[in-house]
Design a protein around this motif. Structure first.
Motif, PDB file in Angstrom:
ATOM      1  N   LEU A 770      -5.998  -7.735 -10.749  1.00  0.00           N
ATOM      2  CA  LEU A 770      -4.952  -7.462  -9.777  1.00  0.00           C
ATOM      3  C   LEU A 770      -5.615  -7.202  -8.435  1.00  0.00           C
ATOM      4  CD1 LEU A 770      -3.136  -7.378 -12.250  1.00  0.00           C
ATOM      5  CD2 LEU A 770      -2.084  -5.290 -11.342  1.00  0.00           C
ATOM      6  N   THR A 771      -5.180  -7.915  -7.419  1.00  0.00           N
ATOM      7  CA  THR A 771      -5.796  -7.816  -6.098  1.00  0.00           C
ATOM      8  C   THR A 771      -4.840  -7.157  -5.114  1.00  0.00           C
ATOM      9  OG1 THR A 771      -4.971 -10.011  -5.494  1.00  0.00           O
ATOM     10  CG2 THR A 771      -7.141  -9.897  -6.531  1.00  0.00           C
ATOM     11  N   GLY A 772      -5.383  -6.742  -3.986  1.00  0.00           N
ATOM     12  CA  GLY A 772      -4.591  -6.071  -2.975  1.00  0.00           C
ATOM     13  C   GLY A 772      -4.821  -4.584  -3.015  1.00  0.00           C
ATOM     14  N   SER A 773      -3.864  -3.830  -2.479  1.00  0.00           N
ATOM     15  CA  SER A 773      -4.004  -2.373  -2.402  1.00  0.00           C
ATOM     16  C   SER A 773      -3.042  -1.685  -3.351  1.00  0.00           C
ATOM     17  CB  SER A 773      -3.741  -1.899  -0.971  1.00  0.00           C
ATOM     18  OG  SER A 773      -2.453  -2.315  -0.543  1.00  0.00           O
ATOM     19  N   LEU A 774      -3.287  -0.423  -3.573  1.00  0.00           N
ATOM     20  CA  LEU A 774      -2.434   0.377  -4.455  1.00  0.00           C
ATOM     21  C   LEU A 774      -0.975   0.247  -4.041  1.00  0.00           C
ATOM     22  CD1 LEU A 774      -3.130   3.910  -5.782  1.00  0.00           C
ATOM     23  CD2 LEU A 774      -0.974   3.469  -4.634  1.00  0.00           C
ATOM     24  N   HIS A 775      -0.106   0.061  -5.031  1.00  0.00           N
ATOM     25  CA  HIS A 775       1.310  -0.190  -4.763  1.00  0.00           C
ATOM     26  C   HIS A 775       2.158   0.894  -5.432  1.00  0.00           C
ATOM     27  CE1 HIS A 775       5.171  -2.037  -4.423  1.00  0.00           C
ATOM     28  NE2 HIS A 775       5.227  -2.454  -5.681  1.00  0.00           N
ATOM     29  N   THR A 776       2.982   1.601  -4.663  1.00  0.00           N
ATOM     30  CA  THR A 776       3.934   2.571  -5.206  1.00  0.00           C
ATOM     31  C   THR A 776       5.261   1.867  -5.442  1.00  0.00           C
ATOM     32  OG1 THR A 776       2.874   4.396  -4.025  1.00  0.00           O
ATOM     33  CG2 THR A 776       5.124   4.755  -4.813  1.00  0.00           C
ATOM     34  N   LEU A 777       5.780   1.991  -6.644  1.00  0.00           N
ATOM     35  CA  LEU A 777       6.972   1.235  -7.004  1.00  0.00           C
ATOM     36  C   LEU A 777       8.220   1.792  -6.329  1.00  0.00           C
ATOM     37  CD1 LEU A 777       6.541   0.530 -10.827  1.00  0.00           C
ATOM     38  CD2 LEU A 777       5.796  -0.819  -8.869  1.00  0.00           C
ATOM     39  N   ALA A 778       9.136   0.897  -5.983  1.00  0.00           N
ATOM     40  CA  ALA A 778      10.442   1.275  -5.474  1.00  0.00           C
ATOM     41  C   ALA A 778      11.349   1.640  -6.648  1.00  0.00           C
ATOM     42  CB  ALA A 778      11.044   0.121  -4.674  1.00  0.00           C
ATOM     43  N   ARG A 779      12.566   2.095  -6.356  1.00  0.00           N
ATOM     44  CA  ARG A 779      13.490   2.474  -7.424  1.00  0.00           C
ATOM     45  C   ARG A 779      13.729   1.308  -8.372  1.00  0.00           C
ATOM     46  NH1 ARG A 779      19.591   4.762  -6.504  1.00  0.00           N
ATOM     47  NH2 ARG A 779      18.457   6.715  -6.098  1.00  0.00           N
ATOM     48  N   ASP A 780      14.010   0.155  -7.836  1.00  0.00           N
ATOM     49  CA  ASP A 780      14.358  -0.997  -8.675  1.00  0.00           C
ATOM     50  C   ASP A 780      13.138  -1.884  -8.908  1.00  0.00           C
ATOM     51  OD1 ASP A 780      17.083  -0.247  -8.846  1.00  0.00           O
ATOM     52  OD2 ASP A 780      17.428  -1.064  -6.841  1.00  0.00           O
ATOM     53  N   TRP A 781      12.241  -1.392  -9.762  1.00  0.00           N
ATOM     54  CA  TRP A 781      11.043  -2.162 -10.048  1.00  0.00           C
ATOM     55  C   TRP A 781      11.271  -3.102 -11.232  1.00  0.00           C
ATOM     56  CZ3 TRP A 781       8.222  -0.808 -14.655  1.00  0.00           C
ATOM     57  CH2 TRP A 781       8.621   0.396 -15.257  1.00  0.00           C
ATOM     58  N   ARG A 782      10.381  -4.073 -11.369  1.00  0.00           N
ATOM     59  CA  ARG A 782      10.523  -5.114 -12.392  1.00  0.00           C
ATOM     60  C   ARG A 782      10.041  -4.566 -13.736  1.00  0.00           C
ATOM     61  NH1 ARG A 782       6.870  -9.456  -9.709  1.00  0.00           N
ATOM     62  NH2 ARG A 782       5.742  -7.526  -9.208  1.00  0.00           N
ATOM     63  N   MET A 783      10.970  -4.361 -14.660  1.00  0.00           N
ATOM     64  CA  MET A 783      10.699  -3.593 -15.869  1.00  0.00           C
ATOM     65  C   MET A 783      10.561  -4.434 -17.123  1.00  0.00           C
ATOM     66  SD  MET A 783      13.599  -0.692 -15.123  1.00  0.00           S
ATOM     67  CE  MET A 783      12.809   0.727 -15.858  1.00  0.00           C
ATOM     68  N   VAL A 784      10.864  -5.739 -17.050  1.00  0.00           N
ATOM     69  CA  VAL A 784      10.944  -6.553 -18.267  1.00  0.00           C
ATOM     70  C   VAL A 784      10.156  -7.842 -18.088  1.00  0.00           C
ATOM     71  CG1 VAL A 784      12.493  -7.765 -19.839  1.00  0.00           C
ATOM     72  CG2 VAL A 784      13.212  -5.595 -18.823  1.00  0.00           C
ATOM     73  N   SER A 785       9.407  -8.210 -19.110  1.00  0.00           N
ATOM     74  CA  SER A 785       8.703  -9.491 -19.106  1.00  0.00           C
ATOM     75  C   SER A 785       9.643 -10.597 -19.577  1.00  0.00           C
ATOM     76  CB  SER A 785       7.475  -9.421 -20.007  1.00  0.00           C
ATOM     77  OG  SER A 785       7.847  -9.081 -21.329  1.00  0.00           O
ATOM     78  N   LYS A 786       9.244 -11.827 -19.320  1.00  0.00           N
ATOM     79  CA  LYS A 786      10.024 -12.989 -19.746  1.00  0.00           C
ATOM     80  C   LYS A 786       9.186 -13.847 -20.699  1.00  0.00           C
ATOM     81  CE  LYS A 786      10.579 -14.101 -15.453  1.00  0.00           C
ATOM     82  NZ  LYS A 786      10.936 -14.813 -14.197  1.00  0.00           N
ATOM     83  N   THR A 787       9.880 -14.626 -21.512  1.00  0.00           N
ATOM     84  CA  THR A 787       9.202 -15.503 -22.469  1.00  0.00           C
ATOM     85  C   THR A 787       9.730 -16.921 -22.339  1.00  0.00           C
ATOM     86  OG1 THR A 787       8.960 -13.677 -24.043  1.00  0.00           O
ATOM     87  CG2 THR A 787       8.682 -15.908 -24.899  1.00  0.00           C
ATOM     88  N   GLU A 788       8.817 -17.877 -22.341  1.00  0.00           N
ATOM     89  CA  GLU A 788       9.186 -19.291 -22.363  1.00  0.00           C
ATOM     90  C   GLU A 788       8.572 -19.915 -23.614  1.00  0.00           C
ATOM     91  OE1 GLU A 788       7.585 -20.762 -18.728  1.00  0.00           O
ATOM     92  OE2 GLU A 788       8.790 -19.403 -17.473  1.00  0.00           O
ATOM     93  N   ILE A 789       9.374 -20.658 -24.374  1.00  0.00           N
ATOM     94  CA  ILE A 789       8.897 -21.285 -25.608  1.00  0.00           C
ATOM     95  C   ILE A 789       9.174 -22.784 -25.545  1.00  0.00           C
ATOM     96  CG2 ILE A 789       9.203 -21.446 -28.106  1.00  0.00           C
ATOM     97  CD1 ILE A 789       9.903 -18.511 -28.149  1.00  0.00           C
ATOM     98  N   SER A 790       8.161 -23.563 -25.859  1.00  0.00           N
ATOM     99  CA  SER A 790       8.340 -25.013 -25.918  1.00  0.00           C
ATOM    100  C   SER A 790       7.629 -25.560 -27.138  1.00  0.00           C
ATOM    101  CB  SER A 790       7.803 -25.671 -24.650  1.00  0.00           C
ATOM    102  OG  SER A 790       6.416 -25.419 -24.493  1.00  0.00           O
TER     103      SER A 790
END
Length: 790
Positions: A770-790
């Motif tokens: 992970l690159t960049g600087s330390l990130h503090t999450l906002a209230r509505d952060w991304r909480m779920v992963s996604k799956t693609e199946i083929s």
């Protein structure tokens, strides 16, 4: 001109403001509590009297109801009553509220609904541990939908489920009510259950409980104190609640009984208001756990009396006291004493009224007693599918799926006992606490399921072998406060010690080609069973003399398949390596026997995976896969670890994991996504279902991090020889943790990515930066992963 509060075209907020302006203090207080009644369709209602409720004469009850009422407690779920009759009785109460109180405010009805709506005749679903073992959130959403349909049919407006406690100690009786030991899996399962139960309109409120950390109590004892810091609480125990609030718009939250760092949760403004409402944006109702408010003065000793206890809870953020008015009846006294302001009461009552307007209660106060639909074909099908997908094949020497046996002995106390398939919050089991019984003829036991499926081809014999409890009866020995000094209390065990049925079981095994030994628990609250609320243990040995039974059957030398139907994992006395197979079904509900037979015979491919690691012994508890590096001790403790860890479960075929690739090996810390792909090939001779899991380890962080954490999973069905490609897409927000300043952060750095068949069976590894600087999450952060199946 129509009063604003009666005008359905106005907003719920405007209607609530108008109605609130017309209310007296007594009428406001009436909306802040429930009453637990035995309802009667002729309107002659009686107060339930037990350790949860006081007594009240008819005139006092009528006077209290005349002021209005926030909720009615379990109108159909308290006793065995015909559902249509129960609806008519509830309608009678509602008619009184609408026509004989000054303002005509209808009452909300709540029921339990953890493993099905907890009323007579409703569908009996598997326990929450079974839900978790499916690793199928979409299926659990269907469970919520089915339960919601049955609840709406009987006029229920709020369901007291799901349980989001993250299991940490198998000795804790309520382990059976949880989805498992991982916060992400618990949060995802709960989110889908809530979505299903509430529907798009949120016209039926789900209740997230027990907020929070209830499962991390001292020694796994019910209500016991919890000792942890904010980081662990936030990352491990609050995360599922945060997910269900933000992703599923959960309508209600129930605080837990315990104290955390000596602060009772029912009196914690930090948790109930600051975190829940202000930080997360929760806009629903906070309802007390039963008698949780009165425990502030009865047990916790932080309030001097009922009025002070009520003031503490309602100032902290509580909206409604359940199940009755233990302390809410003293709110007027609290106001007079300056402990609580009427302005605070106004804020609370407005929230209650807004919810009543929003769910349409004023426009549709009655339920249709002629339209009650329970046990629909769809609901029963869903119950069976959950039971099938939750069966976990823990070990198998090749004897499963069953084939070629001419004579099978089905042995054990859970083999033909319908109650052994039901959890503590299923209606028939819960009634035991009241010394009542309920018809359980629709529960298909393992014996019945096997006979139905293969009884015409295979000779099946049955021997009970032993009892778990010789007698099921109500009455826990004591509750705190009933005795002066609980430390010296001597309590006799209710477990059976009878050995006289074991010889018949041995004889049955000796005459058979294979013995299926069904062992486990009888669930029941407050020690009416061996697991469940208030039924905690100090050992992971099978209850009663089941180990002696198993020892004797294994000693015959015949192949033995153990089927464990339980609310917690158990050790099998060192026999694990001597068994032909070990199977876990948890509490599998009314279709459990059919589901088990389908899986054992291969009619349905096994796909269940453990959501609880099985500790090597009670001395290893608490054990969980996502522990810190030093949890094993130094040197490593002999009892540490698990032979069957989180995520484990076998198929009747084999899968190869290959071709791991990353879309990018460097991802932006603040806005990036990790895209990880791999292939799975079914290398066996039959179709099967794989459950690939992605774990992540933060290699260097500003605080101590777990050795691995689940971040993505899926189910993929493959025919023999078939290959599928799986891609997990994980937002970098999901690599967050609570940092030194108490906020969720994502730090740049190196992360190990591990793909496997379980937390202990890692097949593929790679690393991402992970690159960049330390990130503090906002209230509505991304909480779920996604799956693609083929």
């Amino acid at each position: 001109m129509t009063d604003i509060f009666k005008d359905a075209t106005q907003s719920p907020e405007a209607r609530a403001d108008d109605l609130l302006s017309r209310m007296t203090l007594d009428e406001k207080i009436g909306q802040m509590h429930a009453v637990w009644l035995f309802l009667n369709e002729n309107g002659e209602h009686n107060v339930r009297s037990d350790q949860f409720t006081g007594e009240s004469d008819a005139d006092t009850l009528r006077q209290m109801l005349g002021r209005g009422l926030g909720q009615i407690t379990r109108p159909l779920g308290t006793r065995s009553i015909d559902p249509a009759e129960g609806v008519r009785a509830l309608n009678a109460l509602q008619k009184f509220m609408l026509e004989e109180t000054r303002l005509g405010i209808p009452v909300m009805s709540h029921e339990e609904c953890l493993s099905g709506l907890m009323i007579k005749g409703a569908t009996l679903f598997p326990s929450a541990l079974g839900y978790g073992a499916t690793w199928n959130p979409e299926l659990i959403e269907e469970v919520g939908k089915m339960i919601g349909e049955e609840a709406r049919a009987v006029g229920c407006h709020q369901g007291l489920a799901p349980v989001l406690d993250v299991a940490r100690d198998a000795r804790w009786g309520r382990t059976e009510e949880t989805f498992g030991e991982d916060p992400y899996l618990c949060g995802l399962m709960a989110t889908h259950y809530v979505k299903g139960l509430q529907g798009e309109k949120r016209d039926l409120l789900a209740t997230l409980k027990h907020y929070a950390g209830h499962s991390a109590s001292e020694g796994g004892r019910n209500h016991a104190p919890v000792h942890m810091g904010w980081r662990e609480l936030n990352d491990m125990f609050l995360l599922p609640f945060e997910m269900a609030v933000k992703l599923a718009n959960a309508g209600s939250v129930m605080p837990a009984y315990h104290d955390i760092d000596n602060e009772p949760v029912h009196a914690s403004r930090h948790l109930l208001t600051k975190v829940l409402r202000e930080d997360w944006g929760f806009d629903g109702l906070i309802v007390a756990d039963y008698v949780g408010v009165s425990l502030l003065y009865q047990h916790h000793g932080v309030a001097s009396d009922e009025a002070e206890a009520a003031a503490l809870s309602f100032n902290a953020g509580l909206d409604i006291e359940l199940p009755g008015d233990d302390c809410a009846k003293d709110l007027e006294d609290a106001v007079k004493r300056g402990l609580l302001t009427e302005e605070t009461i106004n804020e609370i009552v407005k929230r209650v009224l807004v919810e009543k307007f929003r769910i349409g209660l004023f426009e549709k106060p009655y339920a249709d007693d002629s339209a009650v639909t329970l046990q629909s074909e769809k609901a029963v099908d869903v119950a069976r599918e959950v039971a099938e997908q939750s069966v976990v094949i823990v070990s198998n020497d090749g004897i499963l799926p069953l084939s070629g046996q001419k004579k099978i002995a089905v042995i054990g106390p859970t083999a033909d006992d319908p109650l052994a398939l039901l959890g503590d919050y299923s209606f028939p089991v819960h009634l035991i606490h009241n010394d009542e019984e309920e018809e359980i003829g629709n529960v298909i036991t393992p014996l019945a399921g096997l006979k139905e499926l293969i009884g015409d081809k295979v000779e099946i014999t049955y021997a009970r072998g032993c009892n778990i409890l010789d007698e099921r009866k109500a009455g826990a020995p004591v509750f705190p406060g009933d005795v002066d000094d609980s430390t010296s209390l001597e309590q006799a065990s209710s477990l059976s010690t009878r050995l006289d049925m074991i010889p018949d079981a041995v004889a049955a095994a000796e005459e058979a080609d294979v013995a299926i030994v069904c062992v486990g628990d009888l669930s029941g609250i407050f020690q009416t069973g061996t697991v469940g609320e208030g039924s905690d243990v100090d050992t992971l040995r099978l209850p009663a003399v089941q180990q002696e039974l198993l020892d004797a059957v294994v000693a015959t030398g015949k192949p033995v398949i153990v089927v464990l139907s339980s609310g917690r994992p158990y050790n099998l006395g060192g026999l694990e390596d001597k068994l032909a197979a070990q199977v876990m079904t948890f509490f599998s509900g009314q279709q459990g026997g059919t589901a088990l037979a389908n899986v054992l015979t291969g009619a349905v491919e096994p796909s269940g995976r453990l959501t609880l690691s099985i500790p090597k012994s009670a001395g290893a508890a608490p054990y969980f896969y996502n522990h810190n590096f030093k949890s094993s001790g130094t040197p490593i403790a002999r009892h540490f670890g698990s032979a069957y860890p989180f995520g484990h479960g076998l198929s009747y075929t084999d899968f190869a994991f290959t071709n791991l690739s990353l879309a990018e090996d460097q991802v932006d810390c603040e806005s990036g996504e990790i895209r990880l792909s791999f292939t799975i090939t079914n290398t066996g001779q039959r179709a099967g279902v794989a459950v690939p899991q992605l774990y992540v380890r933060d290699e260097l962080a500003s605080v101590v991090r777990p050795v691995k954490e689940l971040k993505a999973f899926t189910r993929i069905a493959l025919e023999a020889g078939q290959t599928g490609k799986v891609t997990f897409v994980v937002p970098t927000d999901m690599l967050c943790f609570t940092g030194p300043q108490g906020h969720r952060i994502v730090e740049p750095g190196q992360f190990e990515l591990m793909v496997g068949a379980s937390s202990g069976d890692i097949r593929l590894k790679t690393k991402v930066a992970l690159t960049g600087s330390l990130h503090t999450l906002a209230r509505d952060w991304r909480m779920v992963s996604k799956t693609e199946i083929s």
